[in-house]
Design a protein around this motif. Structure first.
Motif, PDB file in Angstrom:
ATOM      1  N   GLU A 311       0.840  -1.207   0.000  1.00 13.68           N
ATOM      2  CA  GLU A 311       0.000   0.000   0.000  1.00 13.68           C
ATOM      3  C   GLU A 311       0.872   1.254   0.000  1.00 13.68           C
ATOM      4  O   GLU A 311       0.517   2.264  -0.611  1.00 13.68           O
ATOM      5  N   LEU A 312       2.006   1.205   0.711  1.00 14.47           N
ATOM      6  CA  LEU A 312       2.871   2.381   0.800  1.00 14.47           C
ATOM      7  C   LEU A 312       3.791   2.475  -0.419  1.00 14.47           C
ATOM      8  O   LEU A 312       4.132   3.566  -0.862  1.00 14.47           O
ATOM      9  N   LYS A 313       4.184   1.315  -0.952  1.00  9.78           N
ATOM     10  CA  LYS A 313       5.113   1.283  -2.086  1.00  9.78           C
ATOM     11  C   LYS A 313       4.602   2.114  -3.264  1.00  9.78           C
ATOM     12  O   LYS A 313       5.364   2.748  -3.977  1.00  9.78           O
ATOM     13  N   ILE A 314       3.294   2.087  -3.469  1.00 13.15           N
ATOM     14  CA  ILE A 314       2.746   2.756  -4.650  1.00 13.15           C
ATOM     15  C   ILE A 314       2.389   4.222  -4.396  1.00 13.15           C
ATOM     16  O   ILE A 314       1.980   4.923  -5.307  1.00 13.15           O
ATOM     17  N   LEU A 315       2.546   4.676  -3.143  1.00 15.51           N
ATOM     18  CA  LEU A 315       2.144   6.057  -2.859  1.00 15.51           C
ATOM     19  C   LEU A 315       3.282   7.036  -3.127  1.00 15.51           C
ATOM     20  O   LEU A 315       4.401   6.820  -2.664  1.00 15.51           O
ATOM     21  N   PRO A 316       3.017   8.115  -3.884  1.00 16.39           N
ATOM     22  CA  PRO A 316       4.050   9.118  -4.094  1.00 16.39           C
ATOM     23  C   PRO A 316       4.362   9.869  -2.792  1.00 16.39           C
ATOM     24  O   PRO A 316       3.479  10.027  -1.943  1.00 16.39           O
ATOM     25  N   LYS A 317       5.599  10.301  -2.647  1.00 12.76           N
ATOM     26  CA  LYS A 317       5.954  11.069  -1.448  1.00 12.76           C
ATOM     27  C   LYS A 317       5.415  12.500  -1.564  1.00 12.76           C
ATOM     28  O   LYS A 317       5.098  12.968  -2.652  1.00 12.76           O
ATOM     29  N   ASN A 318       5.333  13.178  -0.439  1.00 11.95           N
ATOM     30  CA  ASN A 318       4.845  14.562  -0.368  1.00 11.95           C
ATOM     31  C   ASN A 318       3.463  14.753  -0.996  1.00 11.95           C
ATOM     32  O   ASN A 318       3.192  15.767  -1.616  1.00 11.95           O
ATOM     33  N   ARG A 319       2.601  13.756  -0.823  1.00 14.56           N
ATOM     34  CA  ARG A 319       1.260  13.886  -1.395  1.00 14.56           C
ATOM     35  C   ARG A 319       0.326  14.690  -0.504  1.00 14.56           C
ATOM     36  O   ARG A 319      -0.734  15.110  -0.935  1.00 14.56           O
ATOM     37  N   MET A 320       0.707  14.854   0.764  1.00 17.74           N
ATOM     38  CA  MET A 320      -0.125  15.662   1.666  1.00 17.74           C
ATOM     39  C   MET A 320       0.517  17.035   1.866  1.00 17.74           C
ATOM     40  O   MET A 320       1.728  17.132   2.077  1.00 17.74           O
ATOM     41  N   THR A 321      -0.302  18.095   1.808  1.00 18.35           N
ATOM     42  CA  THR A 321       0.194  19.445   2.091  1.00 18.35           C
ATOM     43  C   THR A 321       0.213  19.653   3.606  1.00 18.35           C
ATOM     44  O   THR A 321      -0.369  18.847   4.352  1.00 18.35           O
ATOM     45  N   GLU A 322       0.841  20.741   4.056  1.00 21.88           N
ATOM     46  CA  GLU A 322       0.827  21.061   5.489  1.00 21.88           C
ATOM     47  C   GLU A 322      -0.609  21.196   5.986  1.00 21.88           C
ATOM     48  O   GLU A 322      -0.945  20.757   7.086  1.00 21.88           O
ATOM     49  N   GLY A 323      -1.453  21.782   5.141  1.00 24.70           N
ATOM     50  CA  GLY A 323      -2.871  21.947   5.499  1.00 24.70           C
ATOM     51  C   GLY A 323      -3.550  20.595   5.666  1.00 24.70           C
ATOM     52  O   GLY A 323      -4.329  20.388   6.608  1.00 24.70           O
ATOM     53  N   ASP A 324      -3.243  19.662   4.760  1.00 26.51           N
ATOM     54  CA  ASP A 324      -3.810  18.304   4.875  1.00 26.51           C
ATOM     55  C   ASP A 324      -3.402  17.683   6.207  1.00 26.51           C
ATOM     56  O   ASP A 324      -4.201  17.018   6.877  1.00 26.51           O
TER      57      ASP A 324
END
Ligand code: HEC
Ligand code: HEC
Length: 350
Positions: A311-324
């Motif tokens: 599940e983590l392998k396929i997730l791009p890094k920095n996908r969440m903003t500070e606001g998220d």
């Protein structure tokens, strides 16, 4: 080799079978137990093992034992020392729990609420059921450092315990097995199901706009994608073992210590996220002090290790903003059940 069983697990199984003959269920000596139907407060019904049904007397005995220092070698420590009600049954802000000899173990204490829903116990799943788990901390040299034989002797010669075992199990002969059974009964009653999130689900509270956005981050598979493992709704975990890429080379092999399978290196039990704002520090070794650090780990700091969860392998890094991240923290804070720690039934008996 996926089917390997640790020596520890074998010992647990052996010790349980070894003390089996001295007990029959249901108790046949005419003693009346007061059966308890567990109120799970909106959580799904809990599966109670047929051989250890809940009774008022069994739960009361388990509660007394849970808080009794007699379970440790020098009579200074009880289960509640590292699992404190006021801290949602974890240690007070300690990364690694410290036992009776002042020596720290290698892992962070785990919360005990809703524990009756869990399938395997400890961060590495080294105990197969709640009953057999109890022997671990009592006999662990860096925890209570006691032998079961000594505990049984101390309780058998105690002025009250034999009659309490009689009331709970129909026999005044104290055994390891009955100690485990009573404590497991008490632990199954530790239900936490009245957070703001639960109240919102029941239509009794409203989430703020920020909490609502945080819930979206939690479930959105392009953002938090937390639901895959910390399933939304009842226990906030699926209890599976995963490598979340904390270390390139795991210092603690976790699940692999039990299965002896290198594919399990660095896998740990997925913990519940209920009451998570109240139980720092975080992760199996307590390495993160804040929720923000945990989320930053998932957002950008995780390592692409061989066993990293798919599940983590396929997730791009920095996908969440500070606001998220702010929103997600606000949502996680709605999972706190403020009433839980004031439940007198969970506290040390008078
Ligand atoms: C010295 C501190 C300490 C004491 C005393 C202690 N525990 Fe723990 N407990 C821990 C730690 C640390 C862990 C995680 C250990 C691991 O994964 O190896 C844990 C894990 C557990 C778990 C597993 C939870 C899960 O989600 O898998 C249960 C259940 C538990 N303890 C119950 C008890 C009971 C019952 C007692 C008393 C007989 C007790 N503990 C005494 C520190 C302690
Ligand atoms: C691939 C499965 C997986 C996903 C996705 C996941 N987690 Fe986890 N989470 C775990 C596991 C496994 C652990 C325990 C890791 C350890 O200690 O080695 C954990 C630990 C945590 C902890 C520490 C809990 C404690 O009691 O110490 C927090 C907080 C947390 N996760 C929050 C989140 C949030 C928020 C998300 C979404 C951004 C998320 N997790 C996504 C599996 C996952």
């Amino acid at each position: 080799m996926k089917t390997g069983i640790s020596i520890f697990t074998c010992l647990l199984i052996l010790s349980l079978t070894a003390c089996k003959p001295d007990l029959q269920f249901p108790v046949t000596d005419g003693h009346q137990h007061t059966h308890v139907d567990l109120n799970t407060g909106g959580l799904p019904p809990m599966i109670i093992p047929a051989e250890n049904p809940l009774s008022v007397e069994g739960i009361a005995l388990g509660r007394k034992l849970f808080y009794d220092n007699l379970l440790s070698a020098n009579n200074t420590m009880n289960c509640g020392s590292c699992h404190q009600l006021r801290n949602y049954f974890v240690d007070s802000n300690l990364a690694l729990s410290v036992g009776i000899d002042g020596i720290a173990g290698t892992r962070n204490s785990m919360p005990l609420f809703n524990i009756g829903y869990s399938k395997k116990f400890f961060w590495d799943g080294g105990a197969a059921d709640l009953e057999s788990q109890v022997m671990g901390p009592i006999t662990n040299p860096v925890e209570m450092h006691e032998t079961m034989a000594n505990v049984v002797n101390k309780l058998q010669s105690h002025p009250q315990y034999p009659s309490l075992f009689k009331q709970a199990f129909g026999t005044d002969v104290v055994t390891s097995k009955l100690i485990f059974f009573a404590i497991a009964q008490f632990e199954r009653t530790l239900i936490s199901a009245n957070s703001k999130f639960d109240q919102w689900k029941r239509g009794e509270a409203t989430l703020t706009a920020q909490e609502q956005r945080g819930l979206d981050v939690y479930t959105n598979d392009q953002k938090g994608d937390c639901t895959h493992c910390h399933s939304l709704g009842s226990t906030f975990t699926d209890f599976e073992f995963r490598n979340t890429g904390l270390d390139s080379i795991p210092v603690d092999k976790g699940r692999a210590l039990i299965t002896l399978d290198s594919d399990d290196d660095g896998k740990f039990k997925t913990p519940t996220l209920r009451n998570i704002a109240m139980t720092p520090p975080y992760m199996h070794d307590g390495r993160f002090a804040t929720l923000r650090q945990c989320i930053e780990h998932y957002n950008k700091n995780f390592k692409y290790t061989k066993n990293l969860a798919p599940e983590l392998k396929i997730l791009p890094k920095n996908r969440m903003t500070e606001g998220d991240i702010d929103d997600l923290i606000a949502f996680l804070e709605t999972l706190t059940d403020h009433e839980f720690i004031n439940n007198k039934n969970f506290d040390k008996p008078e």
